[in-house]
Motif scaffolding. Structure first.
Motif, PDB file in Angstrom:
ATOM      1  N   PRO A 164     -45.613 -17.846 -89.095  1.00 38.25           N
ATOM      2  CA  PRO A 164     -44.655 -17.619 -90.114  1.00 38.25           C
ATOM      3  C   PRO A 164     -45.491 -16.613 -90.687  1.00 38.25           C
ATOM      4  O   PRO A 164     -44.681 -15.555 -91.351  1.00 38.25           O
ATOM      5  CB  PRO A 164     -44.111 -18.671 -90.801  1.00 38.25           C
ATOM      6  N   ALA A 165     -46.693 -16.496 -90.897  1.00 41.41           N
ATOM      7  CA  ALA A 165     -46.979 -15.973 -92.129  1.00 41.41           C
ATOM      8  C   ALA A 165     -47.617 -14.087 -91.254  1.00 41.41           C
ATOM      9  O   ALA A 165     -47.683 -13.428 -90.500  1.00 41.41           O
ATOM     10  CB  ALA A 165     -48.894 -16.044 -92.563  1.00 41.41           C
ATOM     11  N   PRO A 166     -46.628 -12.797 -92.249  1.00 41.40           N
ATOM     12  CA  PRO A 166     -47.148 -11.215 -91.395  1.00 41.40           C
ATOM     13  C   PRO A 166     -48.306 -11.142 -92.367  1.00 41.40           C
ATOM     14  O   PRO A 166     -48.415 -10.720 -93.208  1.00 41.40           O
ATOM     15  CB  PRO A 166     -45.666 -10.549 -92.698  1.00 41.40           C
ATOM     16  N   PRO A 167     -48.729 -10.630 -91.051  1.00 41.21           N
ATOM     17  CA  PRO A 167     -49.902 -10.397 -91.153  1.00 41.21           C
ATOM     18  C   PRO A 167     -50.862  -9.257 -92.042  1.00 41.21           C
ATOM     19  O   PRO A 167     -51.625  -9.075 -92.283  1.00 41.21           O
ATOM     20  CB  PRO A 167     -50.701 -10.367 -89.342  1.00 41.21           C
ATOM     21  N   LEU A 168     -49.800  -8.122 -91.975  1.00 36.81           N
ATOM     22  CA  LEU A 168     -50.001  -6.625 -91.850  1.00 36.81           C
ATOM     23  C   LEU A 168     -49.341  -6.986 -93.567  1.00 36.81           C
ATOM     24  O   LEU A 168     -49.456  -5.929 -94.470  1.00 36.81           O
ATOM     25  CB  LEU A 168     -49.400  -5.630 -91.695  1.00 36.81           C
ATOM     26  N   ALA A 169     -48.906  -7.919 -94.610  1.00 34.79           N
ATOM     27  CA  ALA A 169     -47.742  -7.087 -95.285  1.00 34.79           C
ATOM     28  C   ALA A 169     -49.759  -7.452 -96.474  1.00 34.79           C
ATOM     29  O   ALA A 169     -48.501  -6.843 -97.909  1.00 34.79           O
ATOM     30  CB  ALA A 169     -47.326  -9.313 -95.829  1.00 34.79           C
ATOM     31  N   PRO A 170     -50.233  -8.028 -96.556  1.00 34.47           N
ATOM     32  CA  PRO A 170     -50.762  -7.816 -98.015  1.00 34.47           C
ATOM     33  C   PRO A 170     -51.895  -6.354 -97.765  1.00 34.47           C
ATOM     34  O   PRO A 170     -52.407  -5.994 -98.620  1.00 34.47           O
ATOM     35  CB  PRO A 170     -52.624  -8.562 -96.985  1.00 34.47           C
ATOM     36  N   GLY A 171     -51.652  -5.754 -96.876  1.00 36.75           N
ATOM     37  CA  GLY A 171     -51.253  -4.414 -96.511  1.00 36.75           C
ATOM     38  C   GLY A 171     -51.242  -3.806 -97.552  1.00 36.75           C
ATOM     39  O   GLY A 171     -51.685  -2.474 -97.664  1.00 36.75           O
ATOM     40  N   MET A 172     -49.957  -3.968 -97.566  1.00 33.45           N
ATOM     41  CA  MET A 172     -49.818  -3.178 -99.293  1.00 33.45           C
ATOM     42  C   MET A 172     -50.152  -3.262-100.242  1.00 33.45           C
ATOM     43  O   MET A 172     -50.525  -2.195-101.400  1.00 33.45           O
ATOM     44  CB  MET A 172     -48.085  -4.244 -99.716  1.00 33.45           C
ATOM     45  N   LEU A 173     -50.739  -4.121-100.618  1.00 30.46           N
ATOM     46  CA  LEU A 173     -51.950  -4.060-101.605  1.00 30.46           C
ATOM     47  C   LEU A 173     -52.883  -3.457-101.692  1.00 30.46           C
ATOM     48  O   LEU A 173     -53.728  -2.328-102.040  1.00 30.46           O
ATOM     49  CB  LEU A 173     -52.768  -5.560-101.686  1.00 30.46           C
ATOM     50  N   ALA A 174     -53.055  -3.008-100.402  1.00 32.40           N
ATOM     51  CA  ALA A 174     -55.142  -2.011 -99.909  1.00 32.40           C
ATOM     52  C   ALA A 174     -54.611  -0.485-100.119  1.00 32.40           C
ATOM     53  O   ALA A 174     -54.964   0.334-100.530  1.00 32.40           O
ATOM     54  CB  ALA A 174     -54.962  -1.871 -98.827  1.00 32.40           C
ATOM     55  N   GLN A 175     -53.350   0.018 -99.892  1.00 34.22           N
ATOM     56  CA  GLN A 175     -52.063   0.778 -99.900  1.00 34.22           C
ATOM     57  C   GLN A 175     -52.021   1.306-101.846  1.00 34.22           C
ATOM     58  O   GLN A 175     -52.652   2.626-101.659  1.00 34.22           O
ATOM     59  CB  GLN A 175     -51.114   0.929 -99.378  1.00 34.22           C
ATOM     60  N   SER A 176     -51.669   0.349-102.327  1.00 31.79           N
ATOM     61  CA  SER A 176     -51.877   0.263-103.797  1.00 31.79           C
ATOM     62  C   SER A 176     -53.230   1.086-104.821  1.00 31.79           C
ATOM     63  O   SER A 176     -53.402   1.529-105.633  1.00 31.79           O
ATOM     64  CB  SER A 176     -51.246  -0.158-104.900  1.00 31.79           C
ATOM     65  N   ALA A 177     -53.743   0.100-104.540  1.00 26.59           N
ATOM     66  CA  ALA A 177     -55.609   0.153-104.455  1.00 26.59           C
ATOM     67  C   ALA A 177     -56.308   1.189-103.571  1.00 26.59           C
ATOM     68  O   ALA A 177     -56.484   2.001-104.494  1.00 26.59           O
ATOM     69  CB  ALA A 177     -56.196  -0.865-103.792  1.00 26.59           C
ATOM     70  N   LEU A 178     -55.623   1.766-102.377  1.00 25.26           N
ATOM     71  CA  LEU A 178     -56.327   3.135-102.493  1.00 25.26           C
ATOM     72  C   LEU A 178     -56.132   4.610-102.579  1.00 25.26           C
ATOM     73  O   LEU A 178     -56.130   5.142-103.737  1.00 25.26           O
ATOM     74  CB  LEU A 178     -56.614   3.068-100.658  1.00 25.26           C
ATOM     75  N   LEU A 179     -54.462   4.318-103.387  1.00 25.37           N
ATOM     76  CA  LEU A 179     -53.864   5.218-104.122  1.00 25.37           C
ATOM     77  C   LEU A 179     -54.213   5.007-105.443  1.00 25.37           C
ATOM     78  O   LEU A 179     -54.300   6.342-106.323  1.00 25.37           O
ATOM     79  CB  LEU A 179     -51.991   5.206-103.919  1.00 25.37           C
ATOM     80  N   LEU A 180     -54.364   4.381-106.100  1.00 21.32           N
ATOM     81  CA  LEU A 180     -55.666   4.396-107.423  1.00 21.32           C
ATOM     82  C   LEU A 180     -56.316   4.633-106.892  1.00 21.32           C
ATOM     83  O   LEU A 180     -56.657   6.017-108.516  1.00 21.32           O
ATOM     84  CB  LEU A 180     -55.418   2.739-108.046  1.00 21.32           C
ATOM     85  N   LEU A 181     -57.356   4.510-105.983  1.00 20.93           N
ATOM     86  CA  LEU A 181     -58.942   4.865-106.089  1.00 20.93           C
ATOM     87  C   LEU A 181     -58.479   6.179-106.383  1.00 20.93           C
ATOM     88  O   LEU A 181     -59.073   7.084-106.864  1.00 20.93           O
ATOM     89  CB  LEU A 181     -59.898   4.746-104.939  1.00 20.93           C
ATOM     90  N   LEU A 182     -57.647   7.266-105.351  1.00 24.49           N
ATOM     91  CA  LEU A 182     -56.962   9.040-105.136  1.00 24.49           C
ATOM     92  C   LEU A 182     -56.157   8.844-106.277  1.00 24.49           C
ATOM     93  O   LEU A 182     -57.030  10.380-107.149  1.00 24.49           O
ATOM     94  CB  LEU A 182     -56.006   8.954-103.843  1.00 24.49           C
ATOM     95  N   THR A 183     -55.905   8.384-107.357  1.00 25.50           N
ATOM     96  CA  THR A 183     -55.449   9.173-108.491  1.00 25.50           C
ATOM     97  C   THR A 183     -56.480   9.481-109.461  1.00 25.50           C
ATOM     98  O   THR A 183     -56.655  10.325-109.871  1.00 25.50           O
ATOM     99  CB  THR A 183     -54.849   7.714-108.847  1.00 25.50           C
TER     100      THR A 183
END
Length: 162
Positions: free
Chosen positions: A132-151
């Motif tokens: 039942p676990a969505p495998p790529l859902a934690p990728g939302m955290l990675a996306q925000s973290a990478l955007l924060l790095l870009l910021t």
């Protein structure tokens, strides 16, 4: 030919606009991930609190970065973003592993799970064919973290002499 005053002003405005846009995207990513976690009632075990802590850390880092862009702050924010990236990778692994563990209990594969190759089993876990676990859902955290790095790379203030 040196840039004109108008070109310089446009370049400064562009840098500020990009920074504000990145701030907005990070905030939107944090809010979206928090809503998804809340909708899924993602607080049943200690492992499910990991993304909540990561979101709080991202939010705090975003606020601190908005208030202060000193070199020390940039290093701290980058460190937080890297830790959240690691938490995101852990989340992807945990979700895929949980799905893999459920493979033998899936009615479609219960009789044949042990005969499937490990590659096929892990593929089914990755693609959520089992579990039942969505495998790529934690990728939302990675996306925000990478955007924060870009910021942290975008200038906090437009330079007067461009």
């Amino acid at each position: 030919m040196p840039p004109t005053n108008a070109q310089t002003q446009i370049a400064r405005l562009g840098a500020v606009t990009v920074r504000l846009g990145l701030f907005g995207l990070v905030a939107l990513g944090i809010l979206g991930a928090a809503l998804e976690l809340a909708f899924e009632r993602h607080w049943q075990s200690w492992q499910q609190f990991v993304p909540w802590v990561a979101l709080l850390a991202l939010g705090a880092a975003l606020v601190v970065l908005a208030l202060d862009a000193s070199p020390l702050t940039l290093k701290v924010v980058r460190g937080i973003a890297l830790v959240v990236l690691l938490a995101s990778a852990y989340g992807v692994y945990a979700h895929i592993s949980a799905n893999h563990d459920m493979g033998a209990f899936d009615p479609r594969y219960a009789d044949t799970w042990q005969t499937l190759s490990p590659l096929t089993q892990w593929w089914y876990a990755l693609t959520k064919s089992v579990g039942p676990a969505p495998p790529l859902a934690p990728g939302m955290l990675a996306q925000s973290a990478l955007l924060l790095l870009l910021t942290t790379l975008a200038p906090a203030k437009a330079k007067e002499n461009a």
